[in-house]
Motif scaffolding. Structure first.
Motif, PDB file in Angstrom:
ATOM      1  N   TYR A  22       0.845  -1.181   0.000  1.00 29.68           N
ATOM      2  CA  TYR A  22       0.000   0.000   0.000  1.00 29.68           C
ATOM      3  C   TYR A  22       0.888   1.242   0.000  1.00 29.68           C
ATOM      4  CZ  TYR A  22      -3.894  -3.064   1.411  1.00 29.68           C
ATOM      5  OH  TYR A  22      -4.853  -4.045   1.462  1.00 29.68           O
ATOM      6  N   SER A  23       0.283   2.409  -0.130  1.00 30.06           N
ATOM      7  CA  SER A  23       1.063   3.645  -0.146  1.00 30.06           C
ATOM      8  C   SER A  23       1.743   3.857   1.204  1.00 30.06           C
ATOM      9  CB  SER A  23       0.156   4.832  -0.475  1.00 30.06           C
ATOM     10  OG  SER A  23      -0.872   4.942   0.479  1.00 30.06           O
ATOM     11  N   PRO A  24       2.802   4.673   1.249  1.00 32.42           N
ATOM     12  CA  PRO A  24       3.594   4.835   2.475  1.00 32.42           C
ATOM     13  C   PRO A  24       2.803   5.290   3.693  1.00 32.42           C
ATOM     14  CG  PRO A  24       4.785   5.708   0.596  1.00 32.42           C
ATOM     15  CD  PRO A  24       3.410   5.362   0.103  1.00 32.42           C
ATOM     16  N   GLU A  25       1.711   6.050   3.495  1.00 33.19           N
ATOM     17  CA  GLU A  25       0.944   6.517   4.657  1.00 33.19           C
ATOM     18  C   GLU A  25       0.057   5.435   5.259  1.00 33.19           C
ATOM     19  OE1 GLU A  25      -1.362   8.079   0.986  1.00 33.19           O
ATOM     20  OE2 GLU A  25       0.718   7.761   1.590  1.00 33.19           O
ATOM     21  N   SER A  26      -0.016   4.280   4.631  1.00 35.17           N
ATOM     22  CA  SER A  26      -0.825   3.182   5.137  1.00 35.17           C
ATOM     23  C   SER A  26      -0.233   2.610   6.420  1.00 35.17           C
ATOM     24  CB  SER A  26      -0.927   2.084   4.071  1.00 35.17           C
ATOM     25  OG  SER A  26      -1.330   0.860   4.632  1.00 35.17           O
ATOM     26  N   VAL A  27      -1.109   2.309   7.383  1.00 38.43           N
ATOM     27  CA  VAL A  27      -0.655   1.667   8.621  1.00 38.43           C
ATOM     28  C   VAL A  27      -0.046   0.301   8.315  1.00 38.43           C
ATOM     29  CG1 VAL A  27      -1.458   0.648  10.791  1.00 38.43           C
ATOM     30  CG2 VAL A  27      -2.284   2.902  10.096  1.00 38.43           C
ATOM     31  N   LEU A  28      -0.664  -0.471   7.421  1.00 34.37           N
ATOM     32  CA  LEU A  28      -0.123  -1.793   7.090  1.00 34.37           C
ATOM     33  C   LEU A  28       1.234  -1.692   6.400  1.00 34.37           C
ATOM     34  CD1 LEU A  28      -3.279  -3.771   5.948  1.00 34.37           C
ATOM     35  CD2 LEU A  28      -1.823  -4.260   7.912  1.00 34.37           C
ATOM     36  N   ASN A  29       1.446  -0.643   5.635  1.00 32.59           N
ATOM     37  CA  ASN A  29       2.755  -0.431   5.020  1.00 32.59           C
ATOM     38  C   ASN A  29       3.809  -0.222   6.098  1.00 32.59           C
ATOM     39  OD1 ASN A  29       5.032   1.279   3.975  1.00 32.59           O
ATOM     40  ND2 ASN A  29       3.972   0.965   2.031  1.00 32.59           N
ATOM     41  N   THR A  67      -6.642  -5.033  -6.143  1.00 28.28           N
ATOM     42  CA  THR A  67      -5.589  -4.799  -7.144  1.00 28.28           C
ATOM     43  C   THR A  67      -4.279  -5.426  -6.695  1.00 28.28           C
ATOM     44  OG1 THR A  67      -6.646  -2.715  -7.769  1.00 28.28           O
ATOM     45  CG2 THR A  67      -4.363  -3.025  -8.450  1.00 28.28           C
ATOM     46  N   MET A  68      -3.986  -5.299  -5.422  1.00 26.80           N
ATOM     47  CA  MET A  68      -2.771  -5.891  -4.868  1.00 26.80           C
ATOM     48  C   MET A  68      -2.755  -7.401  -5.097  1.00 26.80           C
ATOM     49  SD  MET A  68      -1.409  -5.646  -0.924  1.00 26.80           S
ATOM     50  CE  MET A  68      -1.153  -3.872  -1.054  1.00 26.80           C
TER      51      MET A  68
END
Length: 306
Positions: free
Chosen positions: A195-202, A227-228
């Protein structure tokens, strides 16, 4: 003209008799006659032709009966609707939720809402990241959110409702797609879809990789869970995700548990200081829908924010 007077008039007009109307209204006849006289005085017209044996409607009285019935009915409907809204039993609640929640708790929440509060409509906004949901709660475009803590804004309250283990989604032809859990260090030579950098999972994934002694090699950044997984199925890399995504079965994708990593949390969040009966009912539904999930881990066992 008052609604009370309309009800008195309708009773007399339908019964065509003051005595029967008074009995129907559980009142004495003289006060009823007085109320009808006052109504005629207020309107400036005669509504009833009175005889010793019966009461007949004038043309004005017939019009008032027809329109009055509708007015009384509308008032009763309005009273019931206002009560339902005030009790949080009807209305629209705008809810944001993370991509992985699509395959876990959200279907249960939506189903239970329809069963318990059919008058409550959920306007659902899926595949949102925690920062976007925080912004939506602050600016008023969302009323509640199912998000991954931690939450940065002090304006937002949240309650952890469930936790789930992490899994790695692998191309089914991968050498790691064997029938056993995978250790984080085994993923160091893999291409990561994230996911994008601001994602908690990232951030959680990056922390786990660092703790395992390597930096993740991110080759693709996507915004949606589906999509992932499509990229994983195409052999574009691997993805670390909450285990609820197992419900999304896609040819070419294998899911394996990850050894010795803390679970991730899912929380329901709302703007502090803006409670409503509608929101409280939704929070109760979320609690019921997630009651069969594991008890949230103690704070010292949760993944620290990065």
């Amino acid at each position: 003209m008052e609604i009370r007077q309309l009800n008195y008039f309708i009773a007399v007009a339908e019964e065509r008799h003051f005595g029967r109307a008074a009995k129907r209204l559980h009142m004495a006849q003289p006060p009823l006659s007085q109320q009808i006289r006052q109504l005629e005085d207020q309107l400036g017209v005669q509504l009833l032709n009175r005889t010793t044996r019966r009461v007949d409607l004038t043309a004005a009285g017939q019009l008032l009966l027809d329109r009055g019935r509708q007015i009384v009915n509308d008032v009763e409907t309005l009273r019931a609707d206002v009560y339902q809204v005030g009790k949080g039993a009807t209305g629209v609640l705008r809810v944001g939720f993370s991509g992985s929640a699509t395959y876990g708790v959200m279907p249960r929440i939506a189903r239970l809402t329809k069963q318990v509060l059919p008058g409550l409509s959920l306007a659902l906004n899926g595949e949102m990241l925690t920062p976007s949901m925080e912004a939506g709660l602050r600016n008023g475009t969302l009323d509640a959110a199912l998000l991954r803590p931690p939450v940065a804004s002090e304006e937002i309250d949240y309650r952890v409702v469930t936790q789930e283990p992490l899994v790695v989604a692998l191309p089914s032809f991968s050498a790691l797609a064997v029938d056993r859990p995978v250790a984080m260090h085994e993923l160091q030579d893999q291409d990561f879809i994230a996911y994008s950098p601001e994602s908690v999972l990232n951030r959680i994934t990056s922390d786990l990789c660092r703790q395992a002694g390597f930096q993740p090699r991110i080759t693709q950044v996507v915004g949606e869970t589906s999509t992932m997984l499509a990229f994983v199925a195409a052999g574009g890399g691997i993805a670390v995700m909450p285990s609820s995504v197992r419900a999304f079965q896609l040819d070419g994708v294998a899911y394996r548990e990850i050894d010795n990593v803390p679970p991730v949390e899912l929380a329901v969040a709302w703007l502090r200081g803006h409670p409503s009966a509608l929101l409280q009912n939704f929070l109760d539904i979320v609690a019921t829908a997630t009651a069969d999930a594991a008890t949230p881990a103690p704070a010292d066992e949760r993944l620290p924010p990065s």
